[in-house]
Design a protein around this motif. Structure first.
Motif, PDB file in Angstrom:
ATOM      1  N   LEU A 105       0.925  -1.128   0.027  1.00 53.11           N
ATOM      2  CA  LEU A 105      -0.049   0.002  -0.075  1.00 53.11           C
ATOM      3  C   LEU A 105       0.947   1.272   0.078  1.00 53.11           C
ATOM      4  O   LEU A 105       2.022   1.064   0.562  1.00 53.11           O
ATOM      5  CB  LEU A 105      -0.890  -0.080   1.135  1.00 53.11           C
ATOM      6  CG  LEU A 105      -1.964  -1.183   1.475  1.00 53.11           C
ATOM      7  CD1 LEU A 105      -2.660  -0.977   2.543  1.00 53.11           C
ATOM      8  CD2 LEU A 105      -2.900  -1.045   0.117  1.00 53.11           C
ATOM      9  N   ASP A 106       0.523   2.320  -0.659  1.00 54.98           N
ATOM     10  CA  ASP A 106       1.183   3.540  -0.505  1.00 54.98           C
ATOM     11  C   ASP A 106       1.378   4.182   0.847  1.00 54.98           C
ATOM     12  O   ASP A 106       0.691   3.677   1.546  1.00 54.98           O
ATOM     13  CB  ASP A 106       0.831   4.635  -1.323  1.00 54.98           C
ATOM     14  CG  ASP A 106       0.391   4.362  -3.021  1.00 54.98           C
ATOM     15  OD1 ASP A 106       1.108   3.454  -3.328  1.00 54.98           O
ATOM     16  OD2 ASP A 106      -0.367   5.098  -3.662  1.00 54.98           O
ATOM     17  N   THR A 109      -1.625   5.319   2.085  1.00 50.07           N
ATOM     18  CA  THR A 109      -2.847   4.431   2.229  1.00 50.07           C
ATOM     19  C   THR A 109      -2.641   3.763   3.455  1.00 50.07           C
ATOM     20  O   THR A 109      -1.907   3.382   4.064  1.00 50.07           O
ATOM     21  CB  THR A 109      -2.916   3.550   0.966  1.00 50.07           C
ATOM     22  OG1 THR A 109      -2.352   4.463  -0.176  1.00 50.07           O
ATOM     23  CG2 THR A 109      -3.856   2.828   0.977  1.00 50.07           C
ATOM     24  N   TYR A 136     -11.255  -0.840  -2.012  1.00 49.70           N
ATOM     25  CA  TYR A 136     -10.761   0.331  -1.184  1.00 49.70           C
ATOM     26  C   TYR A 136     -11.884   1.235  -0.986  1.00 49.70           C
ATOM     27  O   TYR A 136     -12.884   1.261  -1.898  1.00 49.70           O
ATOM     28  CB  TYR A 136      -9.814   0.967  -2.192  1.00 49.70           C
ATOM     29  CG  TYR A 136      -8.546   0.344  -2.521  1.00 49.70           C
ATOM     30  CD1 TYR A 136      -7.470   0.427  -1.660  1.00 49.70           C
ATOM     31  CD2 TYR A 136      -8.629  -0.883  -3.653  1.00 49.70           C
ATOM     32  CE1 TYR A 136      -6.417  -0.310  -2.094  1.00 49.70           C
ATOM     33  CE2 TYR A 136      -7.410  -1.352  -3.805  1.00 49.70           C
ATOM     34  CZ  TYR A 136      -6.193  -1.468  -3.173  1.00 49.70           C
ATOM     35  OH  TYR A 136      -5.158  -2.122  -3.433  1.00 49.70           O
ATOM     36  N   HIS A 206       0.061   2.667  -7.842  1.00 53.83           N
ATOM     37  CA  HIS A 206      -0.687   3.742  -7.564  1.00 53.83           C
ATOM     38  C   HIS A 206      -1.997   3.687  -8.493  1.00 53.83           C
ATOM     39  O   HIS A 206      -2.643   4.640  -8.829  1.00 53.83           O
ATOM     40  CB  HIS A 206      -0.334   5.163  -7.827  1.00 53.83           C
ATOM     41  CG  HIS A 206       1.059   5.587  -7.286  1.00 53.83           C
ATOM     42  ND1 HIS A 206       1.236   5.010  -6.045  1.00 53.83           N
ATOM     43  CD2 HIS A 206       2.037   6.608  -7.525  1.00 53.83           C
ATOM     44  CE1 HIS A 206       2.316   5.623  -5.293  1.00 53.83           C
ATOM     45  NE2 HIS A 206       2.839   6.477  -6.484  1.00 53.83           N
ATOM     46  N   GLN A 207      -2.492   2.502  -8.361  1.00 57.07           N
ATOM     47  CA  GLN A 207      -3.546   2.311  -9.382  1.00 57.07           C
ATOM     48  C   GLN A 207      -4.858   2.930  -9.341  1.00 57.07           C
ATOM     49  O   GLN A 207      -5.697   3.551  -9.983  1.00 57.07           O
ATOM     50  CB  GLN A 207      -3.852   0.631  -9.538  1.00 57.07           C
ATOM     51  CG  GLN A 207      -5.011   0.480 -10.648  1.00 57.07           C
ATOM     52  CD  GLN A 207      -4.936  -0.928 -11.362  1.00 57.07           C
ATOM     53  OE1 GLN A 207      -4.054  -1.670 -10.969  1.00 57.07           O
ATOM     54  NE2 GLN A 207      -6.308  -1.450 -11.519  1.00 57.07           N
ATOM     55  N   VAL A 208      -5.358   3.028  -7.951  1.00 49.63           N
ATOM     56  CA  VAL A 208      -6.492   3.638  -7.751  1.00 49.63           C
ATOM     57  C   VAL A 208      -6.559   5.082  -7.888  1.00 49.63           C
ATOM     58  O   VAL A 208      -7.464   5.496  -8.519  1.00 49.63           O
ATOM     59  CB  VAL A 208      -6.888   3.424  -5.973  1.00 49.63           C
ATOM     60  CG1 VAL A 208      -8.299   4.241  -5.675  1.00 49.63           C
ATOM     61  CG2 VAL A 208      -7.232   1.847  -5.922  1.00 49.63           C
ATOM     62  N   LYS A 209      -5.475   5.682  -7.273  1.00 48.78           N
ATOM     63  CA  LYS A 209      -5.162   7.338  -7.350  1.00 48.78           C
ATOM     64  C   LYS A 209      -5.125   7.463  -9.145  1.00 48.78           C
ATOM     65  O   LYS A 209      -5.750   8.329  -9.628  1.00 48.78           O
ATOM     66  CB  LYS A 209      -4.092   7.383  -6.781  1.00 48.78           C
ATOM     67  CG  LYS A 209      -3.993   7.436  -5.494  1.00 48.78           C
ATOM     68  CD  LYS A 209      -2.533   7.654  -4.728  1.00 48.78           C
ATOM     69  CE  LYS A 209      -2.517   7.464  -3.063  1.00 48.78           C
ATOM     70  NZ  LYS A 209      -1.278   7.524  -2.665  1.00 48.78           N
ATOM     71  N   LEU A 222      -7.173   7.324   1.176  1.00 50.73           N
ATOM     72  CA  LEU A 222      -7.456   5.925   0.728  1.00 50.73           C
ATOM     73  C   LEU A 222      -7.042   4.852   1.484  1.00 50.73           C
ATOM     74  O   LEU A 222      -6.315   4.988   2.416  1.00 50.73           O
ATOM     75  CB  LEU A 222      -6.526   5.760  -0.603  1.00 50.73           C
ATOM     76  CG  LEU A 222      -6.448   4.376  -1.395  1.00 50.73           C
ATOM     77  CD1 LEU A 222      -8.007   4.239  -1.951  1.00 50.73           C
ATOM     78  CD2 LEU A 222      -5.726   4.215  -2.633  1.00 50.73           C
TER      79      LEU A 222
HETATM   80  N1  URA Z   1      -3.935   2.223  -5.324  1.00 55.34           N
HETATM   81  C1  URA Z   1      -3.392   3.170  -4.828  1.00 55.34           C
HETATM   82  O1  URA Z   1      -3.244   4.300  -5.809  1.00 55.34           O
HETATM   83  N2  URA Z   1      -2.554   3.268  -3.896  1.00 55.34           N
HETATM   84  C2  URA Z   1      -2.677   2.195  -3.151  1.00 55.34           C
HETATM   85  O2  URA Z   1      -1.952   2.156  -2.105  1.00 55.34           O
HETATM   86  C3  URA Z   1      -3.330   0.833  -3.325  1.00 55.34           C
HETATM   87  C4  URA Z   1      -4.097   1.170  -4.486  1.00 55.34           C
END
Ligand code: URA
Length: 261
Positions: A105-106, A109, A136, A206-209, A222
């Motif tokens: 996790l970042d 995060t 998330y 950083h997929q979710v971001k 997050l």
């Molecule tokens: N996606 C993100 O951007 N950050 C994370 O820590 C996990 C998934």
């Protein structure tokens, strides 16, 4: 004297097969304890003292351990780091040197992170081929496009051209905040913040971001709340951890399937 455990559990934990495969093996004489064939899989042994062999090869004891951590912000998902404290240091009270985080996790995060010394399970959970869901909770600043759900569901292209697999977006709540001065949106003087749940199966950097960036928004907070069948224990504050229960572990292992047994 160390902790006594059943012979079949010992061998299953060490990856020699499922309990039933081990029982079969014992019947066929594949198991020895201290040089003697042992046909009773329920026999208790002391892993620190007894020498167990499977097909004539001594099985080294390495107890597998599984923890869920509620990762706090400001701690890196690594075993070592020069600048920041690591998630492994949060578990140093356990006195084990072989724990590592399952994925990352970042730094900023929070949320569910599994720590274990079971490389096989880690691989199964992280392998893109296994399609393990990761959910998330995010707070997102900016206005989400009306078709955000559809865009995410159909698989998106990120800013740098990276393609991501389809995900699932749920909108939990929408707040329209009046923000003063420079933060105000030009047209109406309001800025939105949306609470969402996003489920994806990949774990690109950083997929979710980056997914929300591609939708013209910014993730301001997050937190991972689940991984496969495992859900973050809400009673854990950031920085706290506990062992997985037998049920949680069985769920993650997919009743043996996931370990390819
Ligand atoms: N996606 C993100 O951007 N950050 C994370 O820590 C996990 C998934």
């Amino acid at each position: 004297m160390g902790k006594m455990i059943r012979l079949d559990k010992f061998l299953a934990d060490m990856g020699k097969g499922s309990r039933s495969q081990i029982r079969e093996g014992a019947k066929k004489g594949r198991v020895e304890v201290n040089g003697q064939t042992e046909k009773k899989p329920e026999r208790k042994i002391d892993p620190d003292r007894d020498e167990v062999a499977w097909d004539k090869v001594v099985v080294e004891y390495r107890m597998l351990e599984y923890f869920m951590l509620c990762k706090p912000q400001g701690v890196v998902s690594a075993t070592e780091d020069k600048r920041y404290p690591t998630v492994v240091e949060l578990l140093k009270g356990e006195g084990r040197k072989d724990l590592f985080p399952v994925g990352r996790l970042d730094l900023d995060t929070e949320g569910l992170l599994i720590l274990t010394n079971d490389g096989e399970l880690a691989h199964q959970l992280l392998s893109p081929k296994k399609h393990v869901d990761k959910t998330y909770y995010a707070r997102v600043a900016g206005i989400l496009p009306k078709d955000a759900k559809e865009k995410i569901a159909s698989g998106m292209t990120l800013g740098d051209g990276t393609l991501v697999q389809p995900g699932k977006l749920e909108i939990a709540g929408e707040k329209t905040l009046a923000l003063p001065g420079e933060f105000a949106m030009a047209e109406d003087g309001m800025q939105g913040e949306t609470e969402v749940y996003l489920t994806i199966q990949e774990g690109k950097f950083h997929q979710v971001k980056r997914m929300f960036e591609a939708l013209g928004c910014k993730v301001t907070y997050l937190k991972r709340i689940s991984m496969g069948t495992l859900t973050l224990d809400e009673s854990l504050c950031p920085g706290e951890y506990r062992r997985l229960t037998e049920e949680e572990l069985a769920g993650l292992k997919g009743n043996g399937e996931i370990r390819g047994l």
